[in-house]
Design a protein around this motif. Structure first.
Motif, PDB file in Angstrom:
ATOM      1  N   LEU A   1      43.612  36.531  31.716  1.00 50.10           N
ATOM      2  CA  LEU A   1      44.814  37.079  32.333  1.00 50.10           C
ATOM      3  C   LEU A   1      45.886  36.005  32.251  1.00 50.10           C
ATOM      4  CD1 LEU A   1      46.400  39.110  34.142  1.00 50.10           C
ATOM      5  CD2 LEU A   1      45.425  37.881  36.109  1.00 50.10           C
ATOM      6  N   VAL A   2      47.034  36.367  31.710  1.00 50.02           N
ATOM      7  CA  VAL A   2      48.196  35.480  31.667  1.00 50.02           C
ATOM      8  C   VAL A   2      49.283  36.151  32.490  1.00 50.02           C
ATOM      9  CG1 VAL A   2      49.929  34.366  30.203  1.00 50.02           C
ATOM     10  CG2 VAL A   2      47.590  34.716  29.336  1.00 50.02           C
ATOM     11  N   PHE A   3      49.812  35.437  33.470  1.00 49.26           N
ATOM     12  CA  PHE A   3      50.894  36.014  34.263  1.00 49.26           C
ATOM     13  C   PHE A   3      51.946  34.956  34.557  1.00 49.26           C
ATOM     14  CE2 PHE A   3      47.827  34.624  37.495  1.00 49.26           C
ATOM     15  CZ  PHE A   3      48.625  34.039  38.473  1.00 49.26           C
ATOM     16  N   TYR A   4      53.103  35.434  34.979  1.00 49.04           N
ATOM     17  CA  TYR A   4      54.249  34.575  35.284  1.00 49.04           C
ATOM     18  C   TYR A   4      54.580  34.769  36.755  1.00 49.04           C
ATOM     19  CZ  TYR A   4      54.170  34.709  30.295  1.00 49.04           C
ATOM     20  OH  TYR A   4      53.743  34.620  28.991  1.00 49.04           O
ATOM     21  N   SER A   5      54.725  33.654  37.465  1.00 47.26           N
ATOM     22  CA  SER A   5      54.907  33.702  38.908  1.00 47.26           C
ATOM     23  C   SER A   5      55.999  32.743  39.326  1.00 47.26           C
ATOM     24  CB  SER A   5      53.588  33.298  39.577  1.00 47.26           C
ATOM     25  OG  SER A   5      53.738  33.149  40.965  1.00 47.26           O
ATOM     26  N   PRO A   6      56.827  33.122  40.325  1.00 46.31           N
ATOM     27  CA  PRO A   6      57.741  32.134  40.867  1.00 46.31           C
ATOM     28  C   PRO A   6      56.913  30.963  41.418  1.00 46.31           C
ATOM     29  CG  PRO A   6      57.887  34.204  42.103  1.00 46.31           C
ATOM     30  CD  PRO A   6      56.895  34.403  41.025  1.00 46.31           C
ATOM     31  N   VAL A   7      57.394  29.768  41.218  1.00 45.38           N
ATOM     32  CA  VAL A   7      56.640  28.558  41.558  1.00 45.38           C
ATOM     33  C   VAL A   7      56.083  28.612  42.988  1.00 45.38           C
ATOM     34  CG1 VAL A   7      56.867  26.066  41.918  1.00 45.38           C
ATOM     35  CG2 VAL A   7      57.760  27.111  39.835  1.00 45.38           C
ATOM     36  N   GLY A   8      56.851  29.061  43.937  1.00 47.87           N
ATOM     37  CA  GLY A   8      56.410  29.079  45.330  1.00 47.87           C
ATOM     38  C   GLY A   8      55.344  30.104  45.650  1.00 47.87           C
ATOM     39  N   SER A   9      55.062  31.022  44.731  1.00 46.10           N
ATOM     40  CA  SER A   9      54.084  32.085  44.977  1.00 46.10           C
ATOM     41  C   SER A   9      52.790  31.920  44.192  1.00 46.10           C
ATOM     42  CB  SER A   9      54.705  33.444  44.609  1.00 46.10           C
ATOM     43  OG  SER A   9      55.841  33.690  45.392  1.00 46.10           O
ATOM     44  N   THR A  10      52.738  30.970  43.288  1.00 43.48           N
ATOM     45  CA  THR A  10      51.594  30.845  42.385  1.00 43.48           C
ATOM     46  C   THR A  10      50.273  30.706  43.124  1.00 43.48           C
ATOM     47  OG1 THR A  10      52.993  29.907  40.656  1.00 43.48           O
ATOM     48  CG2 THR A  10      50.627  29.510  40.475  1.00 43.48           C
ATOM     49  N   GLU A  11      50.203  29.856  44.129  1.00 42.50           N
ATOM     50  CA  GLU A  11      48.925  29.636  44.814  1.00 42.50           C
ATOM     51  C   GLU A  11      48.438  30.891  45.532  1.00 42.50           C
ATOM     52  OE1 GLU A  11      48.779  25.989  47.053  1.00 42.50           O
ATOM     53  OE2 GLU A  11      49.600  24.852  45.375  1.00 42.50           O
ATOM     54  N   ASP A  12      49.344  31.678  46.111  1.00 42.46           N
ATOM     55  CA  ASP A  12      48.948  32.924  46.776  1.00 42.46           C
ATOM     56  C   ASP A  12      48.442  33.952  45.773  1.00 42.46           C
ATOM     57  OD1 ASP A  12      49.653  31.901  49.262  1.00 42.46           O
ATOM     58  OD2 ASP A  12      51.635  32.830  49.252  1.00 42.46           O
ATOM     59  N   VAL A  13      49.115  34.059  44.635  1.00 40.61           N
ATOM     60  CA  VAL A  13      48.677  35.012  43.615  1.00 40.61           C
ATOM     61  C   VAL A  13      47.325  34.572  43.055  1.00 40.61           C
ATOM     62  CG1 VAL A  13      49.236  36.127  41.424  1.00 40.61           C
ATOM     63  CG2 VAL A  13      51.052  35.680  43.078  1.00 40.61           C
ATOM     64  N   LEU A  14      47.170  33.284  42.810  1.00 43.76           N
ATOM     65  CA  LEU A  14      45.875  32.783  42.335  1.00 43.76           C
ATOM     66  C   LEU A  14      44.762  33.080  43.341  1.00 43.76           C
ATOM     67  CD1 LEU A  14      46.675  29.367  40.645  1.00 43.76           C
ATOM     68  CD2 LEU A  14      45.560  31.343  39.586  1.00 43.76           C
ATOM     69  N   ALA A  15      44.998  32.872  44.612  1.00 43.97           N
ATOM     70  CA  ALA A  15      43.977  33.151  45.621  1.00 43.97           C
ATOM     71  C   ALA A  15      43.535  34.609  45.542  1.00 43.97           C
ATOM     72  CB  ALA A  15      44.499  32.815  47.016  1.00 43.97           C
ATOM     73  N   ALA A  16      44.477  35.512  45.319  1.00 46.55           N
ATOM     74  CA  ALA A  16      44.146  36.943  45.234  1.00 46.55           C
ATOM     75  C   ALA A  16      43.312  37.257  44.000  1.00 46.55           C
ATOM     76  CB  ALA A  16      45.432  37.772  45.240  1.00 46.55           C
ATOM     77  N   VAL A  17      43.692  36.714  42.837  1.00 48.13           N
ATOM     78  CA  VAL A  17      42.917  37.022  41.628  1.00 48.13           C
ATOM     79  C   VAL A  17      41.561  36.323  41.658  1.00 48.13           C
ATOM     80  CG1 VAL A  17      44.934  37.641  40.236  1.00 48.13           C
ATOM     81  CG2 VAL A  17      44.060  35.306  40.131  1.00 48.13           C
ATOM     82  N   PHE A  18      41.486  35.150  42.288  1.00 46.27           N
ATOM     83  CA  PHE A  18      40.187  34.501  42.458  1.00 46.27           C
ATOM     84  C   PHE A  18      39.280  35.375  43.332  1.00 46.27           C
ATOM     85  CE2 PHE A  18      42.199  29.995  42.037  1.00 46.27           C
ATOM     86  CZ  PHE A  18      42.169  30.090  40.657  1.00 46.27           C
ATOM     87  N   ALA A  19      39.814  35.916  44.421  1.00 44.37           N
ATOM     88  CA  ALA A  19      39.029  36.766  45.323  1.00 44.37           C
ATOM     89  C   ALA A  19      38.545  38.034  44.618  1.00 44.37           C
ATOM     90  CB  ALA A  19      39.851  37.124  46.560  1.00 44.37           C
ATOM     91  N   ALA A  20      39.274  38.464  43.576  1.00 44.63           N
ATOM     92  CA  ALA A  20      38.904  39.662  42.815  1.00 44.63           C
ATOM     93  C   ALA A  20      37.930  39.363  41.680  1.00 44.63           C
ATOM     94  CB  ALA A  20      40.161  40.328  42.265  1.00 44.63           C
TER      95      ALA A  20
END
Length: 107
Positions: A8-27
């Motif tokens: 999965l390759v995605f683009y995230s605003p710098v301040g949101s990357t860790e939250d988005v990563l936590a969600a995809v890790f949990a999935a």
């Protein structure tokens, strides 16, 4: 037989990357062998212009917006694709997150 790993390759605003990563890790993304929460990212500049009818989390309809973003890559078992993409969409702050999934032959 081991399930192939996709990317999965995605683009995230710098301040949101860790939250988005936590969600995809949990999935179920980010595990490689005995390692978990594996990801790679690099910072760059994202650009977009929200069109009529858009409800942008950042920027103003009709105006060009540029901001620092991360390009993030994580692997996941192919069987987890639906869950990983759903987690990305739910956690990402953008109305229309930019991403792509690459099928690999790696196990």
């Amino acid at each position: 037989m081991t399930q192939p790993l996709d990317v999965l390759v995605f683009y995230s605003p710098v301040g949101s990357t860790e939250d988005v990563l936590a969600a995809v890790f949990a999935a179920g993304a980010g595990a490689i062998g005995d390692y978990t929460e594996c990801a790679w990212w690099v910072e760059g500049t994202g650009q977009f212009r929200p069109g009529p009818g858009a409800n942008p989390a950042v920027g103003v309809v009709g105006e060009l917006e540029t901001l620092p973003e991360h390009r993030v890559e994580v692997t996941f078992p192919r069987e987890r694709r639906g869950a990983v993409v759903a987690a990305l969409r739910a956690a990402h702050p953008y109305e229309e997150p930019a991403f792509h999934v690459l099928e690999t032959g790696a196990v």
